[in-house]
Design a protein around this motif. Sequence first.
Motif, PDB file in Angstrom:
ATOM      1  N   ASP A 164       0.713  -1.113  -0.171  1.00 29.76           N
ATOM      2  CA  ASP A 164      -0.200   0.049   0.073  1.00 29.76           C
ATOM      3  C   ASP A 164       0.945   1.222  -0.024  1.00 29.76           C
ATOM      4  O   ASP A 164       0.108   2.506   0.061  1.00 29.76           O
ATOM      5  CB  ASP A 164      -0.946  -0.133   1.329  1.00 29.76           C
ATOM      6  CG  ASP A 164      -0.169   0.038   2.564  1.00 29.76           C
ATOM      7  OD1 ASP A 164       0.945   0.119   2.674  1.00 29.76           O
ATOM      8  OD2 ASP A 164      -0.904  -0.294   3.808  1.00 29.76           O
ATOM      9  N   THR A 165       2.224   1.041  -0.076  1.00 28.79           N
ATOM     10  CA  THR A 165       3.048   2.385  -0.033  1.00 28.79           C
ATOM     11  C   THR A 165       3.333   2.625  -1.543  1.00 28.79           C
ATOM     12  O   THR A 165       4.120   3.587  -1.866  1.00 28.79           O
ATOM     13  CB  THR A 165       4.120   1.824   0.702  1.00 28.79           C
ATOM     14  OG1 THR A 165       4.978   0.605   0.172  1.00 28.79           O
ATOM     15  CG2 THR A 165       4.155   1.580   2.234  1.00 28.79           C
ATOM     16  N   ILE A 166       2.864   1.866  -2.525  1.00 31.49           N
ATOM     17  CA  ILE A 166       3.161   2.185  -3.922  1.00 31.49           C
ATOM     18  C   ILE A 166       1.663   2.668  -4.522  1.00 31.49           C
ATOM     19  O   ILE A 166       0.418   2.046  -4.194  1.00 31.49           O
ATOM     20  CB  ILE A 166       3.448   0.769  -4.783  1.00 31.49           C
ATOM     21  CG1 ILE A 166       4.784   0.522  -4.209  1.00 31.49           C
ATOM     22  CG2 ILE A 166       3.778   1.203  -6.065  1.00 31.49           C
ATOM     23  CD1 ILE A 166       5.874   1.486  -4.234  1.00 31.49           C
ATOM     24  N   THR A 167       1.847   3.806  -5.296  1.00 30.33           N
ATOM     25  CA  THR A 167       0.947   4.099  -6.497  1.00 30.33           C
ATOM     26  C   THR A 167       1.162   3.321  -7.602  1.00 30.33           C
ATOM     27  O   THR A 167       2.057   3.387  -8.082  1.00 30.33           O
ATOM     28  CB  THR A 167       0.825   5.531  -6.442  1.00 30.33           C
ATOM     29  OG1 THR A 167       0.893   6.223  -5.522  1.00 30.33           O
ATOM     30  CG2 THR A 167      -0.227   6.086  -7.726  1.00 30.33           C
ATOM     31  N   THR A 179       4.518  10.629  -4.181  1.00 27.66           N
ATOM     32  CA  THR A 179       5.502  11.380  -5.225  1.00 27.66           C
ATOM     33  C   THR A 179       4.776  12.416  -5.771  1.00 27.66           C
ATOM     34  O   THR A 179       3.670  12.476  -6.184  1.00 27.66           O
ATOM     35  CB  THR A 179       5.836  10.262  -5.984  1.00 27.66           C
ATOM     36  OG1 THR A 179       6.546   9.098  -5.505  1.00 27.66           O
ATOM     37  CG2 THR A 179       6.665  10.775  -7.197  1.00 27.66           C
ATOM     38  N   THR A 180       5.590  13.642  -5.878  1.00 26.71           N
ATOM     39  CA  THR A 180       5.222  14.905  -6.385  1.00 26.71           C
ATOM     40  C   THR A 180       6.114  15.370  -7.542  1.00 26.71           C
ATOM     41  O   THR A 180       5.805  16.475  -8.272  1.00 26.71           O
ATOM     42  CB  THR A 180       4.909  15.793  -5.314  1.00 26.71           C
ATOM     43  OG1 THR A 180       6.380  15.969  -4.801  1.00 26.71           O
ATOM     44  CG2 THR A 180       3.978  15.485  -4.390  1.00 26.71           C
ATOM     45  N   THR A 181       7.309  14.448  -7.865  1.00 25.72           N
ATOM     46  CA  THR A 181       8.118  15.176  -8.912  1.00 25.72           C
ATOM     47  C   THR A 181       8.876  13.692  -9.478  1.00 25.72           C
ATOM     48  O   THR A 181       8.759  12.694  -9.030  1.00 25.72           O
ATOM     49  CB  THR A 181       9.546  15.830  -8.157  1.00 25.72           C
ATOM     50  OG1 THR A 181      10.196  16.376  -9.226  1.00 25.72           O
ATOM     51  CG2 THR A 181      10.040  15.135  -7.326  1.00 25.72           C
ATOM     52  N   CYS A 182       9.217  14.108 -10.653  1.00 25.55           N
ATOM     53  CA  CYS A 182       9.971  12.898 -11.564  1.00 25.55           C
ATOM     54  C   CYS A 182      11.095  12.357 -10.837  1.00 25.55           C
ATOM     55  O   CYS A 182      11.735  12.903 -10.093  1.00 25.55           O
ATOM     56  CB  CYS A 182      10.429  13.452 -12.687  1.00 25.55           C
ATOM     57  SG  CYS A 182       9.095  13.765 -13.934  1.00 25.55           S
ATOM     58  N   LEU A 183      10.987  10.942 -10.638  1.00 24.39           N
ATOM     59  CA  LEU A 183      11.975   9.974 -10.110  1.00 24.39           C
ATOM     60  C   LEU A 183      12.920   9.539 -10.828  1.00 24.39           C
ATOM     61  O   LEU A 183      12.428   9.184 -12.113  1.00 24.39           O
ATOM     62  CB  LEU A 183      11.342   9.137  -9.290  1.00 24.39           C
ATOM     63  CG  LEU A 183      10.508   9.683  -8.078  1.00 24.39           C
ATOM     64  CD1 LEU A 183       9.862   8.362  -7.267  1.00 24.39           C
ATOM     65  CD2 LEU A 183      11.127  10.308  -6.980  1.00 24.39           C
ATOM     66  N   PRO A 184      14.069   8.912 -10.664  1.00 24.31           N
ATOM     67  CA  PRO A 184      14.916   8.127 -11.612  1.00 24.31           C
ATOM     68  C   PRO A 184      13.935   6.925 -11.843  1.00 24.31           C
ATOM     69  O   PRO A 184      13.220   6.515 -10.773  1.00 24.31           O
ATOM     70  CB  PRO A 184      16.097   7.669 -10.686  1.00 24.31           C
ATOM     71  CG  PRO A 184      16.035   8.729  -9.571  1.00 24.31           C
ATOM     72  CD  PRO A 184      14.605   9.183  -9.278  1.00 24.31           C
ATOM     73  N   PHE A 233      12.118   4.896  -6.811  1.00 29.25           N
ATOM     74  CA  PHE A 233      12.141   4.957  -8.261  1.00 29.25           C
ATOM     75  C   PHE A 233      10.759   4.883  -8.761  1.00 29.25           C
ATOM     76  O   PHE A 233       9.952   4.395  -7.904  1.00 29.25           O
ATOM     77  CB  PHE A 233      12.883   3.575  -8.671  1.00 29.25           C
ATOM     78  CG  PHE A 233      14.315   3.723  -8.379  1.00 29.25           C
ATOM     79  CD1 PHE A 233      15.436   4.130  -9.453  1.00 29.25           C
ATOM     80  CD2 PHE A 233      14.953   3.247  -7.233  1.00 29.25           C
ATOM     81  CE1 PHE A 233      16.625   4.273  -9.241  1.00 29.25           C
ATOM     82  CE2 PHE A 233      16.252   3.205  -7.060  1.00 29.25           C
ATOM     83  CZ  PHE A 233      17.091   3.700  -7.880  1.00 29.25           C
ATOM     84  N   THR A 234      10.484   5.551  -9.900  1.00 31.49           N
ATOM     85  CA  THR A 234       9.562   5.253 -10.806  1.00 31.49           C
ATOM     86  C   THR A 234       9.863   3.833 -11.694  1.00 31.49           C
ATOM     87  O   THR A 234      10.994   4.027 -12.100  1.00 31.49           O
ATOM     88  CB  THR A 234       9.215   6.376 -11.595  1.00 31.49           C
ATOM     89  OG1 THR A 234       8.890   7.440 -10.879  1.00 31.49           O
ATOM     90  CG2 THR A 234       8.184   5.805 -12.545  1.00 31.49           C
ATOM     91  N   VAL A 235       8.875   2.967 -11.782  1.00 38.16           N
ATOM     92  CA  VAL A 235       9.350   1.713 -12.403  1.00 38.16           C
ATOM     93  C   VAL A 235       8.173   1.378 -13.339  1.00 38.16           C
ATOM     94  O   VAL A 235       7.041   1.542 -13.243  1.00 38.16           O
ATOM     95  CB  VAL A 235       9.306   0.509 -11.563  1.00 38.16           C
ATOM     96  CG1 VAL A 235       9.683  -0.696 -12.052  1.00 38.16           C
ATOM     97  CG2 VAL A 235      10.324   0.907 -10.432  1.00 38.16           C
ATOM     98  N   VAL A 236       8.462   1.039 -14.618  1.00 35.48           N
ATOM     99  CA  VAL A 236       7.727   0.650 -15.819  1.00 35.48           C
ATOM    100  C   VAL A 236       7.812  -0.757 -15.905  1.00 35.48           C
ATOM    101  O   VAL A 236       9.055  -1.504 -16.414  1.00 35.48           O
ATOM    102  CB  VAL A 236       8.336   1.397 -17.078  1.00 35.48           C
ATOM    103  CG1 VAL A 236       7.210   1.137 -18.127  1.00 35.48           C
ATOM    104  CG2 VAL A 236       8.175   2.972 -16.771  1.00 35.48           C
ATOM    105  N   ASP A 277       4.178  13.108 -16.945  1.00 35.34           N
ATOM    106  CA  ASP A 277       2.853  13.085 -16.402  1.00 35.34           C
ATOM    107  C   ASP A 277       2.682  11.709 -15.452  1.00 35.34           C
ATOM    108  O   ASP A 277       1.662  11.813 -14.423  1.00 35.34           O
ATOM    109  CB  ASP A 277       1.681  12.738 -17.370  1.00 35.34           C
ATOM    110  CG  ASP A 277       1.633  13.959 -18.605  1.00 35.34           C
ATOM    111  OD1 ASP A 277       1.943  14.713 -18.229  1.00 35.34           O
ATOM    112  OD2 ASP A 277       1.145  13.646 -19.638  1.00 35.34           O
ATOM    113  N   TYR A 278       3.720  10.704 -15.296  1.00 33.83           N
ATOM    114  CA  TYR A 278       3.613  10.020 -14.461  1.00 33.83           C
ATOM    115  C   TYR A 278       4.885   9.666 -13.713  1.00 33.83           C
ATOM    116  O   TYR A 278       5.149   8.688 -13.464  1.00 33.83           O
ATOM    117  CB  TYR A 278       3.438   8.325 -15.394  1.00 33.83           C
ATOM    118  CG  TYR A 278       2.105   8.402 -15.837  1.00 33.83           C
ATOM    119  CD1 TYR A 278       1.023   7.963 -15.146  1.00 33.83           C
ATOM    120  CD2 TYR A 278       2.029   8.915 -17.230  1.00 33.83           C
ATOM    121  CE1 TYR A 278      -0.081   8.136 -16.138  1.00 33.83           C
ATOM    122  CE2 TYR A 278       0.643   8.766 -18.117  1.00 33.83           C
ATOM    123  CZ  TYR A 278      -0.187   8.251 -17.567  1.00 33.83           C
ATOM    124  OH  TYR A 278      -1.539   8.635 -18.167  1.00 33.83           O
TER     125      TYR A 278
END
Length: 290
Positions: free
Chosen positions: A28-31, A55-60, A90-93, A125-126
């Motif tokens: 639940d800590t992840i969007t 998170t409010t800004t772009c991450l690695p 991190f943002t992860v795809v 945007d993500y």
Amino acid sequence: MMKIDIPTMRTQMSEGDQKRDAGLTEPDTITAIKELTYGPHGIENKFDIYYPVGTTTCLPTIVSIHGGGFFYGDKELYRFYTMYLASQGFTVVNFNYRLAPTHHYPAPLEDTNTLMNWLLIHGKDYYVDTERLFLVGDSAGGQLAEQYSTLTSNPDYANLMDFTVANVHFKAVGLNCGAYFIGQTDAINQDFPFYFGETISEQTAKQFPVESYITADFPPAFITTATHDFLKDVGEPLANIIRSKGVAADFHLYANPDGEELHHVFHLDQRNPIGKQCNEETLTFFRNFL
């Protein structure tokens, strides 16, 4: 030429993966932004993006290429692993790509490239930072990550493709239990006829072995395998080639301290302490290049 029973293999691999992940729940800590579309190929071009809550800004940003022998796998099987990566800042795809035997080479590379172009346009945007991109892949996904990193770092190699390679640069790459050196000693379709097809064009043949196209612009690499990984013998030679170009390459052969067998893609098992160690050390390596 090797023949495999793909339906049976898919069933067996699925059973193992379901057992590995049984009882796990999404943190639940992840969007999690799910079922986005990056290309025209339906479910095979779906993807998810994960980042820490708040998170409010772009991450690695880490892009993960799943494994599965080029014929199996999807983002659902990688969600717990990739959500863990996201939980570490991190943002992860996490994406699907077209699979063999319905789709032949270079479909996964084309899809990876289409995804990168999508991220260049829409990523902010993500909370995707396309200036701080990392790539990870394992097994067949490790080979794809190696090959795509070569395409983005060697224009001469990119010119051998029928698609225009996205203008991205990876800060570093994590290559886990990968299927490297395809075409080094045998025809490229010797072990993967379902992926490359029964006949190979001259253009495709020129694209292998990938390792011959690695240059000094290849991203720093964290290369892992395990004591009982059936692909363990190709990891260190790849690291040596990358080092020979003057590029940082850390090679790690992981083992269980009690001597118990440690197998292929062990890092995906979220209950395995050695897998957790591998993932933590991969991220530590990545942070060196931020």
